[in-house]
Design a protein around this motif. Structure first.
Motif, PDB file in Angstrom:
ATOM      1  N   VAL A 105       0.866  -1.180   0.000  1.00  0.00           N
ATOM      2  CA  VAL A 105       0.000   0.000   0.000  1.00  0.00           C
ATOM      3  C   VAL A 105       0.903   1.231   0.000  1.00  0.00           C
ATOM      4  O   VAL A 105       1.769   1.365   0.857  1.00  0.00           O
ATOM      5  N   TYR A 151      -1.349   6.172  -3.107  1.00  0.00           N
ATOM      6  CA  TYR A 151      -2.374   5.196  -3.513  1.00  0.00           C
ATOM      7  C   TYR A 151      -1.945   4.322  -4.690  1.00  0.00           C
ATOM      8  O   TYR A 151      -2.164   3.129  -4.680  1.00  0.00           O
ATOM      9  N   LEU A 153      -3.177   3.802  -7.607  1.00  0.00           N
ATOM     10  CA  LEU A 153      -4.218   3.038  -8.308  1.00  0.00           C
ATOM     11  C   LEU A 153      -3.973   3.139  -9.806  1.00  0.00           C
ATOM     12  O   LEU A 153      -3.378   4.101 -10.280  1.00  0.00           O
ATOM     13  N   LYS A 205      -9.716   6.267  -2.154  1.00  0.00           N
ATOM     14  CA  LYS A 205      -8.627   5.698  -2.954  1.00  0.00           C
ATOM     15  C   LYS A 205      -7.779   4.766  -2.108  1.00  0.00           C
ATOM     16  O   LYS A 205      -7.390   3.688  -2.543  1.00  0.00           O
ATOM     17  N   GLN A 206      -7.480   5.204  -0.867  1.00  0.00           N
ATOM     18  CA  GLN A 206      -6.613   4.377  -0.036  1.00  0.00           C
ATOM     19  C   GLN A 206      -7.323   3.097   0.384  1.00  0.00           C
ATOM     20  O   GLN A 206      -6.688   2.061   0.551  1.00  0.00           O
ATOM     21  N   ALA A 223      -6.907   0.839  -2.525  1.00  0.00           N
ATOM     22  CA  ALA A 223      -5.526   0.335  -2.531  1.00  0.00           C
ATOM     23  C   ALA A 223      -5.371  -0.787  -1.508  1.00  0.00           C
ATOM     24  O   ALA A 223      -4.714  -1.794  -1.762  1.00  0.00           O
ATOM     25  N   PRO A 266       1.085   5.137   4.429  1.00  0.00           N
ATOM     26  CA  PRO A 266      -0.192   5.076   3.698  1.00  0.00           C
ATOM     27  C   PRO A 266      -1.149   6.215   4.043  1.00  0.00           C
ATOM     28  O   PRO A 266      -2.074   6.470   3.292  1.00  0.00           O
TER      29      PRO A 266
END
Lengths: 264, 352
Positions: free
Chosen positions: B81, B85, B87, B140-141, B144, B161
């Protein structure tokens, strides 16, 4: 009420004049192309489309147009094949690479094209005795390589490489990560690079002048050759078609990506 | 499947600079260990070595009985992580989560099922078809996190994170991370520079400095009994006083500060005291009073803390930070004495 800022009349006048200077030659060409005279003239006398049909009567225009398109497509493709990995490496390993390295890829633009063309002719056509078509293709690849590296590089500069690490940590091998994760995220840059490179190649005269030879020529070179023999409006009508091609490509860019994309 | 992570004598270099020095670290199966330290202390380097993005110059890294040291990153099977993020912008939330499953050859229907189930666990079921750009930072996190957890990795790693989230969300997210990590019993390595975050989330914390682990212990031990002056300063022992023993009478030890002040300390309350030592005290641990026994000082600026007044004190060029009671405010320039409160002090070996 919001005060609208008035534009200074002189500013409008100067801007209009510059715009006119930029656009007028194109209209002159357009006019000359439809003139019903056996020589180039403006304003046009009469109206005819026979010069356009004349292009297709002349074998050399057709074959050189095909060569031009082939060279532009292949050269651009090769340049991207080299340029995308180069741009990737330059951005990914920025810290570890010497700073002058990225400038090496711009050299073909910085060196006068005429010098580049002459040098390629002397060393590749004469020196290595490669076929004319191959040399022409190599020359154009080299000519458009800077666009591929620079434009794709601009896309990669804003790419977050931790995305790539995320993919690798999830079990995706590095090459597959590049193809399925990195490439889709820089596709806009690749398309832009392709278009810039393609247009540059199609319009090139200086390098082609040295690298064309018996039986192999490009459209711009054919236009020059034709003009030396016949000073008729066929030249103008070919130019109009080339302009339309460029406008067409630009229209596609505008519709899909927006023109501001190219100036980013 | 829970396994342990072991780093043995791992060193790493960037060019000619050594960034990790013979690091040895064992994370037990199912345990969450944080690497805590300022930037440049080597904590992120450690994480990247375990992930396989960097190669150690010496040492071995093991996950259970697998030797990871020379294994390519994509074969290590670690859930990561990232701070930003990371992504995949071109994939929907569901496809982001399913990405790792796809690499493992899980078929499409099963992928969707497992990705959706994981999104439900992080509370984002209704966002499955959105693109990452349409999510907030916290969402978003979570995606993730779901993406890292869905592959059921034997090891989870977190690289700062929560640093990009606002304060409130940070607290919620760390509880969430801890909940999911506990529920799966996944061995975890967590990198952060935030002490509160590390202490609240971890089973054990490794405090790092200049490529070395200074102390690896539970948050409670680190907070109350730091092993050296670096850790002591890190956890808020702002007064580190060099002392030398001058007399021992049973369990009572008389020791002298550099500027000659004498203190009587009880070994019963502070533990064994060597001949040369550092008395570490939080501001709470140095009581400021108008008279009595202790270190005589001159008071500087007074600040109000709510529960006490805090004073900057000086004595013979030494400066201290001590707290005094609210009932007896003292003024700048007053003479006072500092006496150690044993519960808020600890004895450290003298720096060599």
């Amino acid at each position: 009420m919001i005060m609208q800022t008035k534009l200074h009349p002189a500013l409008i006048a100067i801007a209009s004049l510059i715009f006119l200077i930029l656009i007028a030659p194109l209209f002159i060409i357009l006019g000359a192309a439809v003139s019903d005279t056996p020589f180039l003239t403006f304003p046009p006398q009469g109206f005819t489309l026979k010069w356009f049909s004349n292009i297709f009567q002349i074998e050399a225009f057709r074959t050189t147009a095909i060569t031009s398109l082939q060279i532009a497509f292949l050269g651009t493709f090769l340049a991207l094949l080299i340029g995308i990995p180069a741009a990737y490496a330059l951005n990914r390993f920025k810290i570890r690479l010497p700073s002058w390295l990225s400038n090496v890829f711009v050299l073909p633009i910085l060196v006068p094209e005429i010098v580049l063309g002459f040098s390629l002719m002397k060393n590749i056509t004469i020196g290595l005795q490669l076929p004319v078509y191959t040399t022409l293709l190599l020359g154009h690849t080299l000519l458009v390589l800077p666009y591929a590296v620079r434009v794709v590089g601009a896309s990669l500069a804003s790419f977050d490489f931790s995305i790539e690490e995320a993919a690798i940590s999830l079990g995706c091998p590095p090459l597959k990560t590049f193809l399925t994760v990195v490439l889709p995220n820089i596709s806009a840059g690749v398309v832009a690079a392709f278009i810039l490179a393609f247009i540059t190649s199609i319009n090139d005269v200086s390098i082609s002048l040295f690298l064309t030879g018996p039986g192999v020529s490009t459209l711009p070179i054919q236009i020059l050759a034709h003009m030396e023999q016949f000073f008729d409006p066929t030249i103008a009508s070919v130019s109009v078609l080339l302009m339309l091609l460029t406008v067409g490509v630009m229209a596609i860019v505008e519709a899909t990506l927006g023109l501001t994309f190219l100036t980013k | 499947m829970t396994v342990s992570l072991t780093l043995e004598n791992v060193s790493a270099h960037y060019g000619s600079t050594q960034v990790l020095k013979d690091l040895t670290l064992a994370v037990a199966a199912g345990e969450l260990v944080s690497l805590l330290g300022a930037s440049g202390c080597g904590k992120t380097t450690t994480l990247r070595l375990v992930a396989g993005f960097l190669q150690p110059s010496s040492g071995t890294i093991r996950l259970g009985d697998r030797d990871l040291t020379r294994l390519p990153a994509h074969q290590r099977d670690i859930g990561l992580v990232f701070q930003n993020y990371a992504l995949f912008p071109h994939l929907s939330v569901r496809d982001n989560v399913a990405f790792g499953l796809k690499q493992r050859g899980v078929d499409a229907a099963e992928r969707k099922k497992r990705a959706d189930r994981m999104l439900e666990r992080v509370g984002l079921s209704s966002f499955a078809d959105r693109m990452p750009a349409a999510l907030s930072g916290g969402q978003k996190q979570r995606v993730a996190l779901a993406r890292a957890l869905v592959i059921e990795p034997p090891l989870l790693m977190f690289d700062e994170p929560l640093s990009n989230l606002d304060a409130k969300l940070r607290v919620d997210m760390r509880v969430e991370i801890r909940r999911l990590q506990r529920a799966n019993g996944t061995t975890s390595l967590y990198v952060t520079h935030d002490q509160e975050e590390a202490f609240s989330i971890s089973d054990r914390v490794a405090i790092m400095n200049a490529g070395r682990i200074m102390q690896l212990d539970t948050p409670e031990v680190l907070y109350q009994r730091p092993a050296n002056s670096f850790v002591a300063r890190f956890v808020g022992f702002e007064n580190l006083i060099d002392m030398t023993v001058v007399e021992r009478l049973g369990e009572t030890v008389t020791a002298r500060t550099r500027d000659g002040a004498l203190l009587q300390l009880s070994q019963e309350r502070l533990g064994a005291i060597p001949d040369r030592f550092i008395l570490a005290a939080r501001p709470d641990g140095l009581a400021v009073a108008r008279d009595g026994s202790g270190i005589p000082v001159t008071l500087g600026i007074r600040t109000y803390l709510g529960r006490a007044y805090q004073y900057q004190c000086t004595a013979e060029g030494q400066s201290y930070l001590g707290n005094g009671s609210l009932s007896e405010p003292l003024e700048t320039g007053d003479r006072a004495v500092l006496s150690p409160v044993p519960e808020q002090c600890c004895i450290l070996p003298a720096d060599v």
